[in-house]
Scaffold this motif. Sequence first.
Motif, short mmCIF file in Angstrom:
data_model
loop_
_atom_site.label_atom_id
_atom_site.label_comp_id
_atom_site.label_asym_id
_atom_site.label_seq_id
_atom_site.Cartn_x
_atom_site.Cartn_y
_atom_site.Cartn_z
N GLU A 80 0.83 -1.21 0.00
CA GLU A 80 0.00 0.00 0.00
C GLU A 80 0.86 1.26 0.00
OE1 GLU A 80 0.30 -1.45 4.30
OE2 GLU A 80 -0.02 -2.37 2.34
N LEU A 81 2.01 1.22 0.66
CA LEU A 81 2.91 2.37 0.64
C LEU A 81 3.57 2.52 -0.72
CD1 LEU A 81 4.26 4.69 2.10
CD2 LEU A 81 5.95 3.06 2.98
N TYR A 82 3.96 1.40 -1.33
CA TYR A 82 4.56 1.43 -2.66
C TYR A 82 3.60 2.05 -3.68
CZ TYR A 82 6.51 -0.12 -7.07
OH TYR A 82 7.01 -0.16 -8.35
N GLU A 83 2.33 1.66 -3.62
CA GLU A 83 1.34 2.19 -4.54
C GLU A 83 1.14 3.70 -4.33
OE1 GLU A 83 0.02 0.72 -7.18
OE2 GLU A 83 1.13 -1.10 -6.71
N LYS A 84 1.16 4.14 -3.09
CA LYS A 84 1.01 5.56 -2.79
C LYS A 84 2.20 6.36 -3.34
CE LYS A 84 0.22 8.82 0.94
NZ LYS A 84 0.05 9.02 2.37
N ILE A 85 3.40 5.85 -3.13
CA ILE A 85 4.61 6.51 -3.66
C ILE A 85 4.55 6.56 -5.19
CG2 ILE A 85 7.12 6.26 -3.95
CD1 ILE A 85 7.11 4.99 -1.10
N LYS A 86 4.16 5.46 -5.79
CA LYS A 86 4.06 5.41 -7.25
C LYS A 86 3.07 6.45 -7.77
CE LYS A 86 2.05 2.10 -10.01
NZ LYS A 86 1.78 0.71 -10.40
N MET A 87 1.92 6.57 -7.13
CA MET A 87 0.90 7.53 -7.58
C MET A 87 1.39 8.96 -7.38
SD MET A 87 -1.87 7.97 -9.15
CE MET A 87 -2.32 6.27 -9.28
N GLU A 88 2.06 9.23 -6.26
CA GLU A 88 2.59 10.57 -6.03
C GLU A 88 3.63 10.94 -7.07
OE1 GLU A 88 3.88 10.76 -1.98
OE2 GLU A 88 1.83 10.78 -1.22
N ASN A 89 4.46 9.96 -7.47
CA ASN A 89 5.45 10.21 -8.51
C ASN A 89 4.78 10.51 -9.86
OD1 ASN A 89 7.61 9.90 -6.80
ND2 ASN A 89 7.93 7.74 -7.30
N ILE A 90 3.72 9.79 -10.17
CA ILE A 90 2.99 10.03 -11.42
C ILE A 90 2.38 11.43 -11.40
CG2 ILE A 90 0.94 9.36 -12.75
CD1 ILE A 90 1.55 6.44 -11.86
N LEU A 91 1.73 11.77 -10.29
CA LEU A 91 1.09 13.08 -10.19
C LEU A 91 2.11 14.22 -10.25
CD1 LEU A 91 -1.60 12.32 -7.48
CD2 LEU A 91 -1.95 12.57 -9.95
N SER A 92 3.31 13.99 -9.70
CA SER A 92 4.33 15.04 -9.72
C SER A 92 4.83 15.31 -11.14
CB SER A 92 5.50 14.67 -8.80
OG SER A 92 6.27 13.63 -9.36
N MET A 93 4.63 14.36 -12.04
CA MET A 93 5.01 14.56 -13.45
C MET A 93 3.93 15.32 -14.21
SD MET A 93 6.86 11.00 -14.58
CE MET A 93 5.54 9.92 -14.07
N GLY A 94 2.80 15.56 -13.57
CA GLY A 94 1.71 16.27 -14.23
C GLY A 94 0.90 15.39 -15.17
N LEU A 95 0.97 14.08 -14.97
CA LEU A 95 0.23 13.14 -15.81
C LEU A 95 -0.93 12.54 -15.03
CD1 LEU A 95 3.21 11.09 -17.27
CD2 LEU A 95 1.99 12.93 -18.41
N THR A 96 -1.96 12.12 -15.75
CA THR A 96 -2.98 11.30 -15.12
C THR A 96 -2.45 9.87 -15.10
OG1 THR A 96 -4.10 10.71 -17.18
CG2 THR A 96 -4.80 12.76 -16.09
#
Length: 75
Positions: A46-62
């Motif tokens: 669950e932490l890995y998925e949260k980190i992954k999503m935050e990294n995606i969002l920081s790139m400005g992508l959906t």
Amino acid sequence: MLVLTRKSEEAIKLGDSITITVVEIKGNKVRLGIEAPHGVRIYRNELYEKIKMENILSMGLTSGEFEKIKDVLQR
């Protein structure tokens, strides 16, 4: 998915350098010990998925745009 049955203090190996040991079984909880090389990062899923999503969002992508890019790069 490989499913294994292990008792307390029994272990499994992932390749040559990662060992996962059942440390304790208490009720419906299992404590695992993980030995891995220093450079291997270990996260709860669950932490890995949260980190992954935050990294995606920081790139400005959906997440959909990210998945499309990932699919193209994996070909």
